[in-house]
Write a protein that holds these residues in place. Structure first.
Motif, PDB file in Angstrom:
ATOM      1  N   GLN A  50      27.004  -0.559   8.890  1.00  0.00           N
ATOM      2  CA  GLN A  50      28.135   0.054   9.583  1.00  0.00           C
ATOM      3  C   GLN A  50      27.825   0.067  11.075  1.00  0.00           C
ATOM      4  OE1 GLN A  50      30.014   3.642   7.993  1.00  0.00           O
ATOM      5  NE2 GLN A  50      30.080   4.522  10.056  1.00  0.00           N
ATOM      6  N   GLY A  51      28.724  -0.549  11.850  1.00  0.00           N
ATOM      7  CA  GLY A  51      28.503  -0.609  13.285  1.00  0.00           C
ATOM      8  C   GLY A  51      27.205  -1.328  13.599  1.00  0.00           C
ATOM      9  N   ASP A  52      26.342  -0.670  14.373  1.00  0.00           N
ATOM     10  CA  ASP A  52      25.071  -1.293  14.750  1.00  0.00           C
ATOM     11  C   ASP A  52      23.912  -0.793  13.899  1.00  0.00           C
ATOM     12  OD1 ASP A  52      24.947   1.265  15.698  1.00  0.00           O
ATOM     13  OD2 ASP A  52      24.253   0.735  17.716  1.00  0.00           O
ATOM     14  N   VAL A  53      24.214  -0.278  12.701  1.00  0.00           N
ATOM     15  CA  VAL A  53      23.173   0.213  11.797  1.00  0.00           C
ATOM     16  C   VAL A  53      23.201  -0.596  10.508  1.00  0.00           C
ATOM     17  CG1 VAL A  53      22.300   2.170  10.492  1.00  0.00           C
ATOM     18  CG2 VAL A  53      23.300   2.540  12.751  1.00  0.00           C
ATOM     19  N   THR A  54      22.027  -1.080  10.138  1.00  0.00           N
ATOM     20  CA  THR A  54      21.873  -1.801   8.876  1.00  0.00           C
ATOM     21  C   THR A  54      20.658  -1.250   8.139  1.00  0.00           C
ATOM     22  OG1 THR A  54      22.769  -3.819   9.865  1.00  0.00           O
ATOM     23  CG2 THR A  54      21.575  -4.057   7.787  1.00  0.00           C
ATOM     24  N   ILE A  55      20.809  -1.051   6.843  1.00  0.00           N
ATOM     25  CA  ILE A  55      19.691  -0.646   5.999  1.00  0.00           C
ATOM     26  C   ILE A  55      19.348  -1.829   5.107  1.00  0.00           C
ATOM     27  CG2 ILE A  55      18.891   0.926   4.210  1.00  0.00           C
ATOM     28  CD1 ILE A  55      20.781   3.021   5.309  1.00  0.00           C
ATOM     29  N   TYR A  56      18.071  -2.191   5.110  1.00  0.00           N
ATOM     30  CA  TYR A  56      17.590  -3.293   4.285  1.00  0.00           C
ATOM     31  C   TYR A  56      16.749  -2.741   3.145  1.00  0.00           C
ATOM     32  CZ  TYR A  56      18.819  -6.285   8.275  1.00  0.00           C
ATOM     33  OH  TYR A  56      19.496  -6.933   9.291  1.00  0.00           O
ATOM     34  N   ARG A  57      16.928  -3.361   1.984  1.00  0.00           N
ATOM     35  CA  ARG A  57      16.061  -3.036   0.853  1.00  0.00           C
ATOM     36  C   ARG A  57      14.896  -4.014   0.851  1.00  0.00           C
ATOM     37  NH1 ARG A  57      15.885  -5.067  -4.177  1.00  0.00           N
ATOM     38  NH2 ARG A  57      17.910  -6.095  -3.926  1.00  0.00           N
ATOM     39  N   VAL A  58      13.707  -3.477   0.605  1.00  0.00           N
ATOM     40  CA  VAL A  58      12.507  -4.305   0.543  1.00  0.00           C
ATOM     41  C   VAL A  58      12.311  -4.727  -0.904  1.00  0.00           C
ATOM     42  CG1 VAL A  58      10.020  -4.413   0.959  1.00  0.00           C
ATOM     43  CG2 VAL A  58      11.497  -3.054   2.483  1.00  0.00           C
ATOM     44  N   PRO A  59      12.354  -6.016  -1.188  1.00  0.00           N
ATOM     45  CA  PRO A  59      12.236  -6.468  -2.585  1.00  0.00           C
ATOM     46  C   PRO A  59      10.830  -6.249  -3.127  1.00  0.00           C
ATOM     47  CG  PRO A  59      12.269  -8.344  -1.097  1.00  0.00           C
ATOM     48  CD  PRO A  59      12.531  -7.132  -0.250  1.00  0.00           C
ATOM     49  N   ARG A 112       0.825  -1.214   0.000  1.00  0.00           N
ATOM     50  CA  ARG A 112       0.000   0.000   0.000  1.00  0.00           C
ATOM     51  C   ARG A 112       0.852   1.253   0.000  1.00  0.00           C
ATOM     52  NH1 ARG A 112      -4.559   0.750   4.530  1.00  0.00           N
ATOM     53  NH2 ARG A 112      -5.456  -0.944   3.267  1.00  0.00           N
ATOM     54  N   TYR A 113       1.954   1.250   0.763  1.00  0.00           N
ATOM     55  CA  TYR A 113       2.746   2.473   0.953  1.00  0.00           C
ATOM     56  C   TYR A 113       4.097   2.430   0.228  1.00  0.00           C
ATOM     57  CZ  TYR A 113      -0.755   3.354   4.515  1.00  0.00           C
ATOM     58  OH  TYR A 113      -1.945   3.550   5.169  1.00  0.00           O
ATOM     59  N   ALA A 114       4.326   1.385  -0.582  1.00  0.00           N
ATOM     60  CA  ALA A 114       5.550   1.290  -1.388  1.00  0.00           C
ATOM     61  C   ALA A 114       6.798   1.482  -0.532  1.00  0.00           C
ATOM     62  CB  ALA A 114       5.519   2.307  -2.520  1.00  0.00           C
ATOM     63  N   ILE A 115       6.859   0.790   0.592  1.00  0.00           N
ATOM     64  CA  ILE A 115       8.030   0.875   1.479  1.00  0.00           C
ATOM     65  C   ILE A 115       9.222   0.250   0.763  1.00  0.00           C
ATOM     66  CG2 ILE A 115       8.993   0.165   3.693  1.00  0.00           C
ATOM     67  CD1 ILE A 115       6.129   0.109   4.782  1.00  0.00           C
ATOM     68  N   ARG A 116      10.306   1.009   0.666  1.00  0.00           N
ATOM     69  CA  ARG A 116      11.460   0.538  -0.108  1.00  0.00           C
ATOM     70  C   ARG A 116      12.632   0.142   0.779  1.00  0.00           C
ATOM     71  NH1 ARG A 116      14.665   4.142  -4.642  1.00  0.00           N
ATOM     72  NH2 ARG A 116      16.261   2.577  -5.179  1.00  0.00           N
ATOM     73  N   PHE A 117      12.787   0.811   1.955  1.00  0.00           N
ATOM     74  CA  PHE A 117      13.906   0.497   2.844  1.00  0.00           C
ATOM     75  C   PHE A 117      13.406   0.325   4.272  1.00  0.00           C
ATOM     76  CE2 PHE A 117      15.981   3.033  -0.538  1.00  0.00           C
ATOM     77  CZ  PHE A 117      16.956   2.129  -0.940  1.00  0.00           C
ATOM     78  N   VAL A 118      14.132  -0.479   5.025  1.00  0.00           N
ATOM     79  CA  VAL A 118      13.922  -0.620   6.466  1.00  0.00           C
ATOM     80  C   VAL A 118      15.220  -0.222   7.152  1.00  0.00           C
ATOM     81  CG1 VAL A 118      13.469  -2.204   8.378  1.00  0.00           C
ATOM     82  CG2 VAL A 118      12.177  -2.419   6.244  1.00  0.00           C
TER      83      VAL A 118
END
Length: 585
Positions: A576-585, A546-552
């Motif tokens: 990097q460190g304790d941060v991760t960015i995920y792509r939503v397929p 519904r909201y086209a979420i692309r990253f988490v």
């Protein structure tokens, strides 16, 4: 010194007397006196008996300041002190930045502060129309928040960071406010000591917030910056600028300039105020009307020895120019917030009710009773400009209880009006009362500085507030990556991270602001449920589609919520460190 005669003025507002200097026969000075009889038709002489003059040197200095607009050195020194004090908590917060973190540059109401940076970033990207970056729904832009969009363009043209331009604008707006205040007070009263008292009080007034906190209340001098000069300067750029424009517009109508400037400058100022703080205009419209209709209300004005011969024609031009220039902007705002689906949804959430009466009274503290004395004194001497300050105050206090969504916003500038009336009232009270009023104002200012400085130090020590004062170096790197690779993609993050992302990365947040996120309560609950692991797979599939979420975004704030069970299929694209960015397929 010898008077050489009385000359007509273009507005018939004052009698002008030339005084020959005993030092040099070629040196003369024009001194303006209040007329003591009503104005005759334009072009006729205003005849009145001038008041006694203390000395030629004082006359020359006063006239030079009035004619050239130059403020005395003490005004600039005092303004510099207040500017420095407003920067002090920010410098302390910056110096206290924890290792591995960076200070966001925001301190007073950072929740909204990050939204101002988000607006500036849109300007930095080249936009002149505003879009809600705190909601995932696609929507058209609108020509609102042009002030912050323009600051973003300035940042792009100069190459300065957004936060640097933000604070430069804040300081510049503060200087403009103090200059407008000095000029207004200089026209309001002729006595040098009273001018100083009014400027000191109006520029640094505060209430009894420290006392209210002790008894469990939350007075407005701690959280409604638009009502006070110093607190507005401490908070952001647009509040002090709006206060300065209010004073300039009122001065333009009370003491209109001659020629084209008499209508052009009020028109420009009215336009600027409509762009910067449109909610400040309705009260000014009422004050304009009260001034212009005053002759109809005051039967005995023609017989008053203290009545100023008001150049009504110039006043009408100034008031009409300011009103006609600002009304189209107000009409546009009303239109877009009514018919624009996204902005209409925002407006329905953007409710700022009037504070509780106890918080209101304690927030203004001694200003209220002293302003009552000042109103009484102004009424006795039929001082129309001072009485219009009372009209401003009265209309505001009535308006904040009108059943509208933005009640609290109408308080803008009220502390400045009350402080000037209080300064007039102090003239009729013992000196000890003046000392007490100044002492309590400075105690209030000191408590404001303490509260915000202590809040920054607490945040630096890990006692995190709801809105971000600091972000980790890893979060900053992740947001920089998003600014390069994310575009205007929708990012799902914890509520606090979502508040920071649009200003730092330029992306759109699934949730990030209680007003600027459409259906904010529901989306905030969804965001928290996602990271606590309480969201079902079916709900997640519905949201991403519904909201086209692309990253988490998964960082310190998300891990505090849990972030233990993430949906299958997320692809890590930054770590990097304790941060991760995920792509939503």
């Amino acid at each position: 010194m010898q008077a050489s005669g009385v000359y007509p003025t273009a507005d018939c507002a004052v009698a002008i007397t030339h005084l020959n200097s005993p030092i040099s026969p070629t040196l003369s000075v024009c001194v303006e006196y209040r007329a003591t009889r009503p104005c005759r038709p334009e072009g006729a002489h205003c005849r009145s008996k001038p008041r006694a003059v203390a000395g030629e040197q004082e006359i020359m200095e006063a006239h030079a300041a009035t004619r050239t607009g130059h403020a005395p050195h003490w005004v600039w020194a005092w303004s510099s002190i207040l500017i420095a004090l407003s920067c002090l908590p920010y410098l302390v917060a910056w110096a206290a930045t924890p290792v591995g973190h960076q200070f966001t540059g925001l301190l007073v109401n950072p929740l909204d502060g990050h939204s101002y940076l988000a607006k500036m970033r849109q300007g930095w990207e080249g936009a002149w129309v505003f879009q809600l970056r705190y909601t995932p729904e696609p929507h058209a832009g609108a020509a609102i928040f042009l002030f912050y969009l323009a600051l973003g363009h300035v940042a792009r043209w100069t190459g300065l960071p957004l936060i640097a331009v933000y604070h430069l604008a804040r300081v510049s707006a503060g200087l403009a406010l103090f200059a407008a205040l000095h000029t207004f007070v200089g026209r309001l009263t002729e006595e040098r000591s009273e001018r100083r008292r009014l400027v000191l009080l109006a520029s640094s007034s505060a209430g009894l917030g420290w006392l209210g906190v002790m008894v469990g209340l939350f007075p407005i001098d701690l959280w409604v910056p638009e009502a006070f000069a110093f607190l507005s300067l401490l908070a952001n750029p647009h509040f002090p600028l709006a206060l300065g424009l209010q004073l300039f517009l009122l001065q333009s109508v009370l003491w209109p300039k001659e020629g084209r400037r008499g209508w052009l400058l009020p028109g420009l100022a009215g336009t600027a105020l409509a762009i910067v703080a449109p909610f400040a205009l309705p009260v000014l419209y009422v004050v304009f009307a009260a001034h212009l209709l005053w002759p109809l209300w005051s039967r005995h004005a023609r017989d008053s020895a203290q009545e100023v011969c008001t150049p009504l024609r110039g006043a009408w031009k100034a008031a009409l120019s300011a009103t006609l220039a600002s009304l189209p902007w107000l009409a546009y705002d009303l239109l877009v917030y009514t018919i624009h689906p996204a902005l209409r949804a925002w407006a329905q959430q953007n409710v700022t009710p009037t504070p509780a009466p106890a918080d209101l009274l304690l927030g203004f503290g001694l200003l209220t009773p002293l302003a009552a004395v000042g109103t009484w004194a102004a009424a006795r001497r039929r001082d129309r400009p001072a009485l219009l300050l009372a009209v401003w105050s009265g209309v505001t206090l009535v308006g904040v209880y009108v059943p509208i969504a933005l009640q609290r916003r109408l308080l803008i500038g009220l502390g400045v009006a009350l402080a000037m009336l209080a300064g007039i009232g102090l003239r009729h009270l013992p000196r000890s009362v003046t000392r007490l009023a100044v002492a309590f104002s400075w105690l209030g200012i000191g408590f404001q500085l303490f509260v915000f400085t202590a809040g920054a130090l607490s945040a630096a020590q890990g006692q995190e507030p709801a809105a971000a004062l600091y972000i980790s170096a890893d979060e900053a790197a992740a947001m920089q990556w998003l600014s390069t690779h994310g575009g205007d993609a929708v990012v799902l993050a914890a509520p606090r991270t979502g508040n920071v992302l649009p200003g730092q990365a330029g992306t759109r947040s699934f949730y990030g602001h209680p007003f600027e996120t459409i259906d904010a309560t529901t989306k905030a609950a969804y965001a928290e449920a996602f990271f606590t692991g309480e969201m079902s797979d079916a709900t997640w599939q519905m949201l991403r589609e519904r909201y086209a979420i692309r990253f988490v975004f998964v960082g310190p704030q998300e891990r505090r919520l849990g972030a233990r069970r993430l949906p299958d299929g997320l692809v890590p694209v930054f770590q990097q460190g304790d941060v991760t960015i995920y792509r939503v397929p």
